[in-house]
Design an enzyme around this catalytic site. Structure first.
Site, PDB file in Angstrom:
ATOM      1  N   HIS A  76       0.835  -1.200   0.000  1.00 34.40           N
ATOM      2  CA  HIS A  76       0.000   0.000   0.000  1.00 34.40           C
ATOM      3  C   HIS A  76       0.871   1.251   0.000  1.00 34.40           C
ATOM      4  CE1 HIS A  76      -4.206  -1.458   1.155  1.00 34.40           C
ATOM      5  NE2 HIS A  76      -3.524  -2.478   0.697  1.00 34.40           N
ATOM      6  N   TYR A 132      -9.443   5.244   7.615  1.00 37.06           N
ATOM      7  CA  TYR A 132      -9.622   5.550   9.040  1.00 37.06           C
ATOM      8  C   TYR A 132     -10.645   6.672   9.112  1.00 37.06           C
ATOM      9  CZ  TYR A 132      -5.239   3.039  10.057  1.00 37.06           C
ATOM     10  OH  TYR A 132      -4.252   2.086  10.182  1.00 37.06           O
ATOM     11  N   PRO A 179      -4.642   0.108  18.656  1.00 36.73           N
ATOM     12  CA  PRO A 179      -4.371  -0.332  17.282  1.00 36.73           C
ATOM     13  C   PRO A 179      -4.491   0.765  16.217  1.00 36.73           C
ATOM     14  CG  PRO A 179      -6.467  -1.218  18.060  1.00 36.73           C
ATOM     15  CD  PRO A 179      -5.843  -0.544  19.219  1.00 36.73           C
ATOM     16  N   LYS A 222       0.669  -0.203  15.082  1.00 36.95           N
ATOM     17  CA  LYS A 222       2.074  -0.246  15.498  1.00 36.95           C
ATOM     18  C   LYS A 222       2.475  -1.438  16.361  1.00 36.95           C
ATOM     19  CE  LYS A 222       3.672   3.130  13.350  1.00 36.95           C
ATOM     20  NZ  LYS A 222       3.448   2.400  12.089  1.00 36.95           N
ATOM     21  N   TYR A 267       3.491   6.586  10.215  1.00 32.10           N
ATOM     22  CA  TYR A 267       2.673   5.442   9.800  1.00 32.10           C
ATOM     23  C   TYR A 267       3.527   4.360   9.126  1.00 32.10           C
ATOM     24  CZ  TYR A 267      -1.445   2.858   8.346  1.00 32.10           C
ATOM     25  OH  TYR A 267      -2.395   1.870   8.185  1.00 32.10           O
TER      26      TYR A 267
HETATM   27  P1  RFL Z   1       1.621 -12.026  21.524  1.00 32.21           P
HETATM   28  O1  RFL Z   1       1.158 -12.091  20.115  1.00 32.21           O
HETATM   29  O2  RFL Z   1       0.617 -11.701  22.570  1.00 32.21           O
HETATM   30  O3  RFL Z   1       2.294 -13.434  21.849  1.00 32.21           O
HETATM   31  C1  RFL Z   1       2.675 -13.788  23.162  1.00 32.21           C
HETATM   32  C2  RFL Z   1       2.700 -15.300  23.229  1.00 32.21           C
HETATM   33  O4  RFL Z   1       3.136 -15.692  24.534  1.00 32.21           O
HETATM   34  C3  RFL Z   1       2.317 -16.749  24.985  1.00 32.21           C
HETATM   35  N1  RFL Z   1       2.334 -16.759  26.460  1.00 32.21           N
HETATM   36  C4  RFL Z   1       3.062 -17.619  27.190  1.00 32.21           C
HETATM   37  N2  RFL Z   1       3.891 -18.609  26.824  1.00 32.21           N
HETATM   38  C5  RFL Z   1       4.498 -19.315  27.818  1.00 32.21           C
HETATM   39  N3  RFL Z   1       4.274 -19.063  29.143  1.00 32.21           N
HETATM   40  C6  RFL Z   1       3.455 -18.065  29.540  1.00 32.21           C
HETATM   41  N4  RFL Z   1       3.251 -17.819  30.834  1.00 32.21           N
HETATM   42  C7  RFL Z   1       2.819 -17.299  28.544  1.00 32.21           C
HETATM   43  N5  RFL Z   1       1.957 -16.251  28.578  1.00 32.21           N
HETATM   44  C8  RFL Z   1       1.671 -15.935  27.316  1.00 32.21           C
HETATM   45  C9  RFL Z   1       0.943 -16.456  24.404  1.00 32.21           C
HETATM   46  O5  RFL Z   1       0.111 -17.614  24.319  1.00 32.21           O
HETATM   47  C10 RFL Z   1       1.337 -15.913  23.024  1.00 32.21           C
HETATM   48  O6  RFL Z   1       1.385 -16.923  22.054  1.00 32.21           O
HETATM   49  O7  RFL Z   1       2.821 -10.989  21.705  1.00 32.21           O
HETATM   50  P2  RFL Z   1       4.007 -10.606  20.700  1.00 32.21           P
HETATM   51  O8  RFL Z   1       4.642 -11.851  20.129  1.00 32.21           O
HETATM   52  O9  RFL Z   1       4.843  -9.614  21.397  1.00 32.21           O
HETATM   53  O10 RFL Z   1       3.264  -9.899  19.452  1.00 32.21           O
HETATM   54  C11 RFL Z   1       2.584  -8.683  19.610  1.00 32.21           C
HETATM   55  C12 RFL Z   1       1.437  -8.581  18.609  1.00 32.21           C
HETATM   56  O11 RFL Z   1       0.656  -9.770  18.681  1.00 32.21           O
HETATM   57  C13 RFL Z   1       0.543  -7.349  18.867  1.00 32.21           C
HETATM   58  O12 RFL Z   1       1.338  -6.226  19.168  1.00 32.21           O
HETATM   59  C14 RFL Z   1      -0.329  -6.975  17.639  1.00 32.21           C
HETATM   60  O13 RFL Z   1      -1.251  -7.998  17.342  1.00 32.21           O
HETATM   61  C15 RFL Z   1      -1.085  -5.669  17.897  1.00 32.21           C
HETATM   62  N6  RFL Z   1      -2.004  -5.312  16.808  1.00 32.21           N
HETATM   63  C16 RFL Z   1      -1.545  -4.712  15.648  1.00 32.21           C
HETATM   64  N7  RFL Z   1      -0.232  -4.483  15.472  1.00 32.21           N
HETATM   65  C17 RFL Z   1       0.236  -3.958  14.296  1.00 32.21           C
HETATM   66  O14 RFL Z   1       1.445  -3.752  14.168  1.00 32.21           O
HETATM   67  N8  RFL Z   1      -0.595  -3.640  13.242  1.00 32.21           N
HETATM   68  C18 RFL Z   1      -1.933  -3.846  13.337  1.00 32.21           C
HETATM   69  O15 RFL Z   1      -2.632  -3.621  12.345  1.00 32.21           O
HETATM   70  C19 RFL Z   1      -2.463  -4.362  14.580  1.00 32.21           C
HETATM   71  N9  RFL Z   1      -3.782  -4.582  14.722  1.00 32.21           N
HETATM   72  C20 RFL Z   1      -3.380  -5.566  16.944  1.00 32.21           C
HETATM   73  C21 RFL Z   1      -4.244  -5.184  15.873  1.00 32.21           C
HETATM   74  C22 RFL Z   1      -3.892  -6.185  18.085  1.00 32.21           C
HETATM   75  C23 RFL Z   1      -5.254  -6.435  18.184  1.00 32.21           C
HETATM   76  N10 RFL Z   1      -5.692  -7.118  19.354  1.00 32.21           N
HETATM   77  C24 RFL Z   1      -6.714  -8.069  19.406  1.00 32.21           C
HETATM   78  C25 RFL Z   1      -4.958  -6.985  20.591  1.00 32.21           C
HETATM   79  C26 RFL Z   1      -5.594  -5.395  15.955  1.00 32.21           C
HETATM   80  C27 RFL Z   1      -6.121  -6.005  17.109  1.00 32.21           C
HETATM   81  C28 RFL Z   1      -7.620  -6.181  17.154  1.00 32.21           C
HETATM   82  C1  PHB Z   2      -6.180  -4.609  10.579  1.00 34.53           C
HETATM   83  O1  PHB Z   2      -6.261  -4.810   9.357  1.00 34.53           O
HETATM   84  O2  PHB Z   2      -6.472  -5.496  11.402  1.00 34.53           O
HETATM   85  C2  PHB Z   2      -5.749  -3.283  11.082  1.00 34.53           C
HETATM   86  C3  PHB Z   2      -5.299  -2.340  10.170  1.00 34.53           C
HETATM   87  C4  PHB Z   2      -4.898  -1.091  10.622  1.00 34.53           C
HETATM   88  C5  PHB Z   2      -4.951  -0.798  11.969  1.00 34.53           C
HETATM   89  C6  PHB Z   2      -5.390  -1.752  12.878  1.00 34.53           C
HETATM   90  C7  PHB Z   2      -5.786  -3.007  12.430  1.00 34.53           C
HETATM   91  O3  PHB Z   2      -4.579   0.439  12.385  1.00 34.53           O
END
Ligand code: RFL
Ligand code: PHB
Length: 388
Positions: free
Chosen positions: A72, A200, A292, A296, A383
């Site tokens: 993008h 957005y 979110p 980031k 961004y």
């Molecule tokens: P995770 O993905 O939470 O993984 C941590 C892992 O550790 C395990 N765990 C354990 N394992 C052993 N012993 C324990 N005691 C443990 N406790 C936990 C868990 O089961 C898990 O598998 O952290 P990590 O690896 O640091 O990754 C971070 C990302 O997952 C997170 O920052 C992103 O998903 C955030 N996020 C977004 N980030 C972006 O850069 N771009 C996006 O578009 C974006 N959209 C989002 C998002 C997060 C969302 N949610 C639901 C929080 C959209 C959403 C809706």
């Molecule tokens: C997504 O596609 O899940 C998404 C995209 C942009 C954001 C957050 C989530 O800022």
């Protein structure tokens, strides 16, 4: 068992760190609390910065990303009657790639399996011992049997609810937190994306985001009260509300259909300092959470992993200096990305308790953005991701 590094958590941070270390000949074991199927069923991020894409390629998992990811060159911010295209590529020379976190995770697991890296699933009661001493170790149980990993270093990649951060004594740790008074309701649907770029949208009824996974799969979000549950929202109610919050010309073109996933996530800004205690190093959501809105979270996890992998690899080549500076280096970028996520959230969400003043300020900010190439460039450079 004995390994040079014990990585706790098999989300994107832990998996990528494990692979980068293995590629450089550093021996790491990874402990994950859940089953692989559970980890792969989580739908989360979708926007990858160029830095993360490059790191995935370096780790040897770029093939599917390059074939299936959508590059993008822009994004769209719409609020207060203005629709402002932000030319990411034109303004910064950089792009972002749409490729689901689930796919990143799947690719990383596939490659770790292929090279035979040790990944232990369903590791329960993971406990860190002696991280502030010379010989740390980690204990856990699996299928009722106790195990012990002796190691030189521990990487805490276990997310916000993990054990690693909580192992750092309260007297050493300082947590900074801001909880927002709303959540995001997200749905996945087999429908055409609203627009070729992400949209957005700020509206007085609340924020909305139209994102996507591919040409036939959309990911949309609505700001909702914290008390709402996914079951409170029928698909029809979701689409009606989304239409109301979008600029009318875009709303007209919205394709709707049944949702195939629906969930609510609360929004929070959180940073824990320092990211190192003795031989324990935190990375990713274990140390910080961003709302979110700026996309980031996953990207910050990747920059932590970049710094930490470099530091550990240098250490095994005889240079400890990068481990010494890891926490300060990672935190400098974390604070800047957190500021951006917080400011995007402030600009585009409805804060019912803050009244008309904030609403007018948001309007002024949008007017400034619409009229100022400098403001657009500032947004774009954040961004696409600040340099590592
Ligand atoms: P995770 O993905 O939470 O993984 C941590 C892992 O550790 C395990 N765990 C354990 N394992 C052993 N012993 C324990 N005691 C443990 N406790 C936990 C868990 O089961 C898990 O598998 O952290 P990590 O690896 O640091 O990754 C971070 C990302 O997952 C997170 O920052 C992103 O998903 C955030 N996020 C977004 N980030 C972006 O850069 N771009 C996006 O578009 C974006 N959209 C989002 C998002 C997060 C969302 N949610 C639901 C929080 C959209 C959403 C809706
Ligand atoms: C997504 O596609 O899940 C998404 C995209 C942009 C954001 C957050 C989530 O800022």
């Amino acid at each position: 068992m004995r390994h040079q590094v014990c990585i706790i958590g098999g989300g994107p941070s832990g998996l990528l760190l494990s692979l980068l270390l293995r590629r450089a000949g550093v021996d790491a074991v990874l402990l994950e609390r859940r089953s692989r199927d559970y980890v792969l069923a989580r739908i989360r991020a979708g926007v990858l910065e160029q830095g993360l894409c490059d790191l995935l390629r370096e780790a040897g998992v770029g093939t599917r990303l390059d074939a299936e990811g959508f590059v993008h060159g822009g994004t769209v911010i719409a609020a207060h009657g203005q629709t402002v295209p932000i030319g990411l590529r034109t303004l910064t020379g950089k792009t972002v790639t749409i490729y689901g976190q689930t796919e990143v995770t799947r690719d990383l697991y596939g490659e770790l399996d292929r090279i035979g890296a040790p990944v232990i699933h369903e590791a329960e009661d993971v406990t860190i011992h002696d991280a502030d001493r010379g010989a740390p170790f980690v204990t856990f149980t699996q299928n009722g049997t106790s195990h012990r990993v002796d190691c030189d270093y521990i990487a805490g990649c276990d997310g916000f609810h993990g054990v690693s951060r909580r192992t750092i004594p309260a007297a050493v740790r300082r947590d900074y937190e801001h909880v927002y008074p709303f959540g995001w309701l997200g749905i996945l649907s087999e429908t055409r994306p609203l627009h070729h770029e992400l949209v957005y949208a700020g509206h007085e009824r609340g924020f909305a985001l139209c994102s996507m996974r591919n040409a036939h799969l959309s990911r949309h979000y609505l700001q909702v009260p914290l008390a709402d549950r996914p079951g409170d929202w029928s698909d029809e109610a979701f689409w009606d509300e989304l239409r109301r919050r979008l600029p009318p010309d875009l709303a007209e073109t919205l394709e709707t259909g049944p949702s195939i996933e629906k969930s609510i996530a609360p929004l929070r800004s959180f940073i824990s300092e320092p990211m190192r205690w003795g031989r324990l190093f935190l990375a990713g959501d274990a140390a910080h959470i961003v709302p979110p809105t700026g996309a980031k979270g996953l990207n910050l996890a990747a920059s932590d992993v970049f710094y930490l992998s470099r530091a550990l690899i240098a250490r095994y080549a005889g240079d400890e200096s990068l481990l010494e500076t890891y926490s300060a280096t990672a935190l400098a970028r974390v604070w800047k990305a957190s500021r951006f996520s917080w400011s995007m959230t402030r600009m585009l969400h409805s804060f019912p308790d803050e009244g008309d003043f904030l609403r007018r300020m948001q309007g002024a900010e949008m007017a400034h953005l619409a009229g100022s190439p400098a403001a657009q460039t500032a947004l774009a450079e954040n961004y696409v991701g600040l340099p590592w």
